[in-house]
Design an enzyme around this catalytic site. Structure first.
Site, PDB file in Angstrom:
ATOM      1  N   ASP A  21      36.260  54.758 -46.985  1.00  0.00           N
ATOM      2  CA  ASP A  21      36.414  53.344 -46.645  1.00  0.00           C
ATOM      3  C   ASP A  21      35.385  52.975 -45.578  1.00  0.00           C
ATOM      4  O   ASP A  21      35.275  53.663 -44.562  1.00  0.00           O
ATOM      5  CB  ASP A  21      37.838  53.114 -46.126  1.00  0.00           C
ATOM      6  CG  ASP A  21      38.048  51.698 -45.640  1.00  0.00           C
ATOM      7  OD1 ASP A  21      37.297  50.803 -46.074  1.00  0.00           O
ATOM      8  OD2 ASP A  21      38.979  51.489 -44.821  1.00  0.00           O
ATOM      9  N   ASN A  23      35.067  49.677 -44.218  1.00  0.00           N
ATOM     10  CA  ASN A  23      35.368  48.488 -43.402  1.00  0.00           C
ATOM     11  C   ASN A  23      36.790  48.450 -42.836  1.00  0.00           C
ATOM     12  O   ASN A  23      37.250  47.415 -42.376  1.00  0.00           O
ATOM     13  CB  ASN A  23      35.098  47.218 -44.213  1.00  0.00           C
ATOM     14  CG  ASN A  23      35.993  47.139 -45.451  1.00  0.00           C
ATOM     15  OD1 ASN A  23      36.699  48.100 -45.769  1.00  0.00           O
ATOM     16  ND2 ASN A  23      35.974  46.019 -46.128  1.00  0.00           N
ATOM     17  N   ASP A  25      39.761  48.546 -44.164  1.00  0.00           N
ATOM     18  CA  ASP A  25      40.915  47.931 -44.844  1.00  0.00           C
ATOM     19  C   ASP A  25      41.779  48.983 -45.550  1.00  0.00           C
ATOM     20  O   ASP A  25      42.734  48.643 -46.239  1.00  0.00           O
ATOM     21  CB  ASP A  25      40.466  46.838 -45.829  1.00  0.00           C
ATOM     22  CG  ASP A  25      39.671  47.387 -47.006  1.00  0.00           C
ATOM     23  OD1 ASP A  25      39.357  48.614 -47.018  1.00  0.00           O
ATOM     24  OD2 ASP A  25      39.344  46.606 -47.912  1.00  0.00           O
ATOM     25  N   ASP A  29      35.402  52.245 -50.779  1.00  0.00           N
ATOM     26  CA  ASP A  29      34.559  51.191 -51.342  1.00  0.00           C
ATOM     27  C   ASP A  29      33.138  51.706 -51.611  1.00  0.00           C
ATOM     28  O   ASP A  29      32.811  52.853 -51.296  1.00  0.00           O
ATOM     29  CB  ASP A  29      34.522  49.981 -50.397  1.00  0.00           C
ATOM     30  CG  ASP A  29      34.331  50.401 -48.950  1.00  0.00           C
ATOM     31  OD1 ASP A  29      33.382  51.167 -48.685  1.00  0.00           O
ATOM     32  OD2 ASP A  29      35.142  49.997 -48.074  1.00  0.00           O
ATOM     33  N   ASP A  98      32.482  54.233 -65.951  1.00  0.00           N
ATOM     34  CA  ASP A  98      33.706  54.462 -66.712  1.00  0.00           C
ATOM     35  C   ASP A  98      33.957  53.212 -67.560  1.00  0.00           C
ATOM     36  O   ASP A  98      34.108  52.114 -67.023  1.00  0.00           O
ATOM     37  CB  ASP A  98      34.854  54.674 -65.705  1.00  0.00           C
ATOM     38  CG  ASP A  98      35.987  55.509 -66.266  1.00  0.00           C
ATOM     39  OD1 ASP A  98      36.265  55.378 -67.468  1.00  0.00           O
ATOM     40  OD2 ASP A  98      36.595  56.271 -65.492  1.00  0.00           O
ATOM     41  N   ASP A 199      36.930  55.918 -71.550  1.00  0.00           N
ATOM     42  CA  ASP A 199      38.368  56.106 -71.382  1.00  0.00           C
ATOM     43  C   ASP A 199      39.078  56.113 -72.748  1.00  0.00           C
ATOM     44  O   ASP A 199      38.765  55.288 -73.607  1.00  0.00           O
ATOM     45  CB  ASP A 199      38.878  54.921 -70.536  1.00  0.00           C
ATOM     46  CG  ASP A 199      40.282  55.120 -70.017  1.00  0.00           C
ATOM     47  OD1 ASP A 199      40.503  56.064 -69.254  1.00  0.00           O
ATOM     48  OD2 ASP A 199      41.166  54.314 -70.378  1.00  0.00           O
ATOM     49  N   GLU A 241      36.756  60.578 -73.404  1.00  0.00           N
ATOM     50  CA  GLU A 241      38.063  61.178 -73.104  1.00  0.00           C
ATOM     51  C   GLU A 241      38.873  61.191 -74.402  1.00  0.00           C
ATOM     52  O   GLU A 241      39.226  60.138 -74.928  1.00  0.00           O
ATOM     53  CB  GLU A 241      38.781  60.361 -72.031  1.00  0.00           C
ATOM     54  CG  GLU A 241      40.032  61.091 -71.533  1.00  0.00           C
ATOM     55  CD  GLU A 241      41.044  60.186 -70.854  1.00  0.00           C
ATOM     56  OE1 GLU A 241      41.853  60.693 -70.070  1.00  0.00           O
ATOM     57  OE2 GLU A 241      41.033  58.965 -71.125  1.00  0.00           O
ATOM     58  N   HIS A 315      41.166  62.603 -61.834  1.00  0.00           N
ATOM     59  CA  HIS A 315      42.093  61.725 -61.104  1.00  0.00           C
ATOM     60  C   HIS A 315      43.469  61.633 -61.748  1.00  0.00           C
ATOM     61  O   HIS A 315      44.360  60.992 -61.202  1.00  0.00           O
ATOM     62  CB  HIS A 315      41.466  60.333 -60.994  1.00  0.00           C
ATOM     63  CG  HIS A 315      41.272  59.707 -62.350  1.00  0.00           C
ATOM     64  ND1 HIS A 315      40.399  60.226 -63.297  1.00  0.00           N
ATOM     65  CD2 HIS A 315      41.867  58.650 -62.935  1.00  0.00           C
ATOM     66  CE1 HIS A 315      40.460  59.485 -64.393  1.00  0.00           C
ATOM     67  NE2 HIS A 315      41.340  58.530 -64.201  1.00  0.00           N
ATOM     68  N   ASP A 316      43.644  62.219 -62.918  1.00  0.00           N
ATOM     69  CA  ASP A 316      44.947  62.205 -63.595  1.00  0.00           C
ATOM     70  C   ASP A 316      45.679  63.542 -63.469  1.00  0.00           C
ATOM     71  O   ASP A 316      46.840  63.653 -63.874  1.00  0.00           O
ATOM     72  CB  ASP A 316      44.769  61.944 -65.106  1.00  0.00           C
ATOM     73  CG  ASP A 316      44.199  60.571 -65.399  1.00  0.00           C
ATOM     74  OD1 ASP A 316      44.416  59.644 -64.595  1.00  0.00           O
ATOM     75  OD2 ASP A 316      43.535  60.431 -66.448  1.00  0.00           O
TER      76      ASP A 316
HETATM   77  O1  TEU Z   1      43.899  58.444 -69.110  1.00  0.00           O
HETATM   78  C1  TEU Z   1      44.348  58.614 -70.420  1.00  0.00           C
HETATM   79  C2  TEU Z   1      45.515  59.415 -70.607  1.00  0.00           C
HETATM   80  O2  TEU Z   1      45.782  59.877 -71.690  1.00  0.00           O
HETATM   81  C3  TEU Z   1      46.428  59.513 -69.472  1.00  0.00           C
HETATM   82  O3  TEU Z   1      47.571  58.857 -69.838  1.00  0.00           O
HETATM   83  C4  TEU Z   1      46.724  60.896 -69.167  1.00  0.00           C
HETATM   84  O4  TEU Z   1      47.334  61.524 -70.249  1.00  0.00           O
HETATM   85  C5  TEU Z   1      47.695  60.831 -68.055  1.00  0.00           C
HETATM   86  O5  TEU Z   1      47.122  60.109 -67.019  1.00  0.00           O
HETATM   87  C6  TEU Z   1      48.026  62.166 -67.582  1.00  0.00           C
HETATM   88  O6  TEU Z   1      48.879  61.978 -66.541  1.00  0.00           O
HETATM   89  C7  TEU Z   1      42.972  57.453 -68.906  1.00  0.00           C
HETATM   90  C8  TEU Z   1      42.617  57.377 -67.449  1.00  0.00           C
HETATM   91  O7  TEU Z   1      41.982  58.565 -67.075  1.00  0.00           O
HETATM   92  C9  TEU Z   1      43.845  57.073 -66.671  1.00  0.00           C
HETATM   93  O8  TEU Z   1      43.623  57.090 -65.293  1.00  0.00           O
HETATM   94  C10 TEU Z   1      44.341  55.718 -67.105  1.00  0.00           C
HETATM   95  O9  TEU Z   1      45.561  55.443 -66.488  1.00  0.00           O
HETATM   96  C11 TEU Z   1      44.525  55.638 -68.611  1.00  0.00           C
HETATM   97  O10 TEU Z   1      43.432  56.181 -69.334  1.00  0.00           O
HETATM   98  C12 TEU Z   1      44.641  54.202 -69.042  1.00  0.00           C
HETATM   99  O11 TEU Z   1      43.410  53.555 -68.926  1.00  0.00           O
HETATM  100 CA    CA Z   2      37.243  49.256 -47.753  1.00  0.00          CA
END
Ligand code: TEU
Ligand code: CA
Length: 536
Positions: A21, A23, A25, A29, A98, A199, A241, A315-316
């Protein structure tokens, strides 16, 4: 197979909200990312996969896009974005955008038009159906819990949403939708980006009447069209993906002569700790034999036919050191062992922010601390179904997406240096011990180890192009050989917190090792890579 620049690349994934971050908040960013480009360059990555930074109501943290041509004000301005692209390029780093093409936000102008009347020209941009027997058109479930259908009063029909109800699915069978998405991609290519991550791209060609959601019969037709219309001639790397892809499908997606995608993310290995046919929350112990089988199958199966992406985290997903390593006593050893196993394979490695310093899962006591819509919806659904709080929260500790989304840990001071304000999600309390500053200043650290793995890849075509062979070994050990021209390397990884004897330990030259000296037995989470003396 022709060599491509991205065969040798290493991708670093940034989740902008949680990276830096600038700034105060509490939200990461673009200016924050720019300030950390030197760090990413020092690590050695040459592509940054940037999770969505477009205008978005943030129901799913940016995966619900309301304008593909605008930057979300929380992240900055289009000027900041241009600056990020050029500052990255100066350092030899390309930005991978993305692209969320399966759905938009319900606040996207296309959907606002679409829902306004059945005659609206945008009606057919989305997927609308009549009710069946007074209820939703079918019993299809959303990936984020509940029905995949949402009733809309204005026109008294239901629209499809495979994710949250604020993420209506686009109708890719409509050529105008496809053309509109291609325009988005052209816009970003013109800006000088170097790649796209698509995605849930295997969901775009669904055929509801046939009950088909992923891998619809027209999927490859659309990908080929996209390649022809957008990607051909642009020097862009693409990764799709594809949660539903097995090896056979991955070959179809990534064979260069088919002109579809460069590589795909397979979920086969990361699904090995869930019960088959159930949800990701229904946990199961990982069997190392399964991991060996699956990863080896992809390594050998794609050889000469397509290209692998290599990843443990994103991130998932939960943090890999907490998932398949030991994030307490053997955090250094297990994080580096797992890194060696993956980074010595053939394919393009992806590092998720914080993985390179061994960031761990987090355990918040109350649901209130969680921010992820998937987690919150699941909690509410299972509570209603009578699951105990303890059981639900336990599965969140193991699998929840917020494990990966706590702020990047830079320094040992307040909020780990992520923000001068209140972070949008709590920092993992272990930041005083686990942070970038600590790792950069130690000779022996997870960061230094990742850096060395990347250097090795840049210096050795054996890693990039060599043949792969699983080595028959003890059940606690994952070992394989890589061979190229006259050279053979042997990778040996102990997946347990015990000492294990292995017949594969040899007296070759050590290429990289997470213990200081070789031993007779393999120690807990030991990972060692040899260059064999009498190579071929
Ligand atoms: O994720 C696709 C997906 O299949 C997810 O549902 C995944 O199985 C799940 O997050 C596992 O916990 C993509 C993105 O990477 C995710 O961040 C998004 O939420 C999703 O698509 C919808 O755009
Ligand atoms: Ca920020």
């Amino acid at each position: 197979m022709d060599s491509k620049w991205w065969h040798k690349s290493v991708v670093y994934q940034v989740y902008p909200r949680s990276f830096q971050d600038s700034n105060g908040d509490g939200i990461g960013d673009l200016k924050g990312i720019i300030s950390k480009l030197d760090y990413i360059q020092e690590l050695g990555a040459d592509i940054i996969w940037l999770c969505p930074v477009y205008a978005s109501p943030n129901d799913d943290n940016g995966y619900d896009i309301s304008n593909y041509y605008q930057i979300h004000p929380e992240f900055g301005t289009m000027e900041d974005m241009d600056q990020l692209i050029s500052e990255a390029l100066k350092r030899g780093i390309g930005i991978m955008m993305d692209i969320v093409a399966n759905h938009t936000s319900d606040e996207h102008p296309w959907f606002i038009e679409s829902r306004s009347s059945k005659e609206n020209p945008y009606r057919d941009y989305y997927i609308w159906r009549d009710s069946a027997d007074g209820g939703p058109p079918s019993d299809l479930k959303s990936i984020f819990s509940g029905s995949a259908w949402q009733f809309d009063e204005t026109t008294e029909q239901y629209y499809l949403h495979m994710f949250s109800k604020k993420q209506p699915d686009l109708n890719w069978h409509n050529p105008s939708v496809r053309e509109a998405m291609y325009d988005v991609m052209r816009f970003w290519i013109k800006k000088g980006i170097k790649g796209f991550r698509f995605d849930v791209i295997d969901l775009i060609a669904k055929e509801l009447e046939q009950g088909i959601i992923d891998n619809g019969p027209l999927l490859h037709t659309y990908l080929k069209e996209m390649h022809r219309e957008v990607l051909d001639g642009a020097d862009i790397v693409t990764v799709g993906e594809t949660g539903g892809a097995d090896l056979e499908k991955a070959i179809l997606f990534t064979s260069p002569e088919r002109k579809e995608l460069d590589m795909v993310f397979s979920f086969e290995h990361i699904a090995l700790d869930e019960q088959k046919g159930k949800q990701k929350w229904d946990l199961k112990q990982l069997e190392l034999s399964d991991l060996k089988r699956v990863l080896s199958n992809w390594q050998t199966g794609l050889a000469g036919k397509g290209w692998n992406s290599l990843f443990w985290s994103n991130h998932d997903q939960p943090r890999i050191v907490s998932r398949w390593g030991n994030d307490q006593e053997f955090r250094y050893e297990s994080a580096t062992m797992l890194a060696s196993l993956l980074h010595l394979m053939r394919g393009t490695p992806y590092i998720y922010q914080g993985e390179e310093i061994g960031m761990t899962n987090v355990q918040f006591a109350e649901l209130d601390f969680y921010r992820d819509i998937e987690t919150i919806n699941m909690y509410n659904e299972r509570s209603e179904q009578g699951f105990a709080h303890e059981d639900i929260i336990e599965s969140i500790y193991v699998k929840g997406r917020d494990n990966a989304r706590t702020p990047m840990q830079w320094i040992a001071e307040s909020n780990a240096g992520f923000t001068a304000g209140e972070p949008w999600i709590e920092v993992n309390p272990n930041y005083s011990a686990i942070n970038v500053e600590h790792d950069k200043n130690s000779d022996k650290s997870i960061f230094q180890f990742y850096k060395k793995l990347i250097e090795l890849r840049k210096a050795n075509d054996l890693i990039v192009y060599g043949d792969y062979k699983l080595l028959d070994s003890e059940p606690e050990i994952f070992a394989y050989a890589r061979t190229y021209e006259n050279e053979e390397w042997r990778v040996i990884c102990n997946f347990t917190d015990r000492e294990v004897e292995s017949e594969l330990v040899c007296d070759g030259e050590i290429v990289i090792h997470n213990y200081d000296t070789p031993g007779k037995k393999l120690r807990p989470y030991e990972g060692i890579v040899y260059k064999l003396k009498n190579s071929l």
